[in-house]
Design a protein around this motif. Structure first.
Motif, PDB file in Angstrom:
ATOM      1  N   ALA A 112      38.048  -2.124 -35.025  1.00 16.62           N
ATOM      2  CA  ALA A 112      37.088  -3.225 -34.916  1.00 16.62           C
ATOM      3  C   ALA A 112      35.691  -2.681 -35.201  1.00 16.62           C
ATOM      4  O   ALA A 112      35.362  -1.552 -34.844  1.00 16.62           O
ATOM      5  CB  ALA A 112      37.139  -3.832 -33.523  1.00 16.62           C
TER       6      ALA A 112
ATOM      7  N   TYR B   5      31.491  -3.676 -35.011  1.00 16.74           N
ATOM      8  CA  TYR B   5      30.457  -4.543 -34.455  1.00 16.74           C
ATOM      9  C   TYR B   5      29.171  -4.195 -35.180  1.00 16.74           C
ATOM     10  O   TYR B   5      28.589  -3.131 -34.959  1.00 16.74           O
ATOM     11  CB  TYR B   5      30.334  -4.330 -32.945  1.00 16.74           C
ATOM     12  CG  TYR B   5      31.660  -4.578 -32.249  1.00 16.74           C
ATOM     13  CD1 TYR B   5      32.069  -5.880 -31.959  1.00 16.74           C
ATOM     14  CD2 TYR B   5      32.507  -3.526 -31.924  1.00 16.74           C
ATOM     15  CE1 TYR B   5      33.287  -6.121 -31.341  1.00 16.74           C
ATOM     16  CE2 TYR B   5      33.728  -3.761 -31.314  1.00 16.74           C
ATOM     17  CZ  TYR B   5      34.114  -5.055 -31.027  1.00 16.74           C
ATOM     18  OH  TYR B   5      35.325  -5.300 -30.428  1.00 16.74           O
TER      19      TYR B   5
ATOM     20  N   MET C 112      31.332  -9.444 -35.454  1.00 15.13           N
ATOM     21  CA  MET C 112      32.558  -8.776 -35.021  1.00 15.13           C
ATOM     22  C   MET C 112      33.577  -8.923 -36.137  1.00 15.13           C
ATOM     23  O   MET C 112      33.980 -10.034 -36.472  1.00 15.13           O
ATOM     24  CB  MET C 112      33.070  -9.392 -33.732  1.00 15.13           C
ATOM     25  CG  MET C 112      32.122  -9.220 -32.577  1.00 15.13           C
ATOM     26  SD  MET C 112      32.746 -10.024 -31.111  1.00 15.13           S
ATOM     27  CE  MET C 112      31.246 -10.812 -30.534  1.00 15.13           C
TER      28      MET C 112
END
Length: 155
Positions: A61, A63, A77
Motif C-alpha cells: 500500500a 500513501y 491511498m
C-alpha cells in the motif's frame, strides 16, 4: 516484508527501462523467476514464488501526499501494483499502478543506479580489506592496518 519478498520486488523493479510508459504490462515465466533466485524447479518453488507475489499484492500500500486542482490537500491511498497475474501455465504478468509508476521509474533512474555503483565500490574495498587482513598473518598488524587506511584516504 520478508527477505525473499523484498528480492522479488527488486526483481520486478529490474524490468523497468528508461523509456517505459506508465501502463506497461511486464511478463515473465515463473520458471525464469525460480532460476533467477537459484531455486529448484519444484512445486514448492512455484508455491513460494506465488506466495511472494500474493504478499507483494497485499502489502505494498502507498500513501502519497496529493493536492487536488481545487487546492485541497490530502493523502492518496493506492497500491504499488495495478495488476499481478499468476497463470496456471507459469506466466507472471504485472503492471505498476498509474499513481505508483512514475515513482518506480524515478526510483529506478535516480536511486538504484547511484547506489549500485556505491555497492560495487564497497565490494572492491571489502576485497582489498580481505587481502590486507590475509597479510596480517605474516607482517606487523599495525603496519598493515595503517597502510590500508592510507590507501583508502588517498582515493
Amino acid at each position: 516484508m520478508k527477505s525473499f519478498e523484498q528480492r522479488v520486488l527488486d526483481y520486478c523493479f529490474s524490468f523497468v527501462s528508461e523509456n517505459d510508459i506508465a501502463d506497461k504490462m511486464y511478463e515473465v515465466s515463473v520458471l525464469e523467476v525460480i532460476r533467477h533466485f537459484g531455486l529448484s524447479a519444484s512445486g514448492n518453488s512455484y508455491q513460494r514464488a506465488a506466495k511472494a507475489l500474493k504478499t507483494l499484492n497485499e502489502n505494498t500500500a502507498l500513501y502519497l501526499p496529493k493536492t487536488l486542482p481545487s487546492g485541497e490537500r490530502g493523502i492518496l491511498m493506492t497500491q504499488l501494483f495495478d495488476t499481478l497475474f499468476f497463470g496456471e501455465a507459469g506466466t507472471v504478468q504485472f503492471r505498476f499502478s498509474p499513481n505508483a509508476a512514475p515513482l518506480v521509474f524515478d526510483l529506478k533512474k535516480n536511486f538504484y543506479s547511484f547506489h549500485l555503483q556505491q555497492l560495487l565500490s564497497a565490494e572492491n574495498r571489502y576485497q582489498e580489506l580481505k587481502q590486507f587482513t590475509s597479510k596480517i598473518k605474516y607482517q606487523d598488524q599495525s603496519t598493515v592496518f595503517q597502510h590500508f587506511v592510507q590507501e583508502i584516504k588517498s582515493r
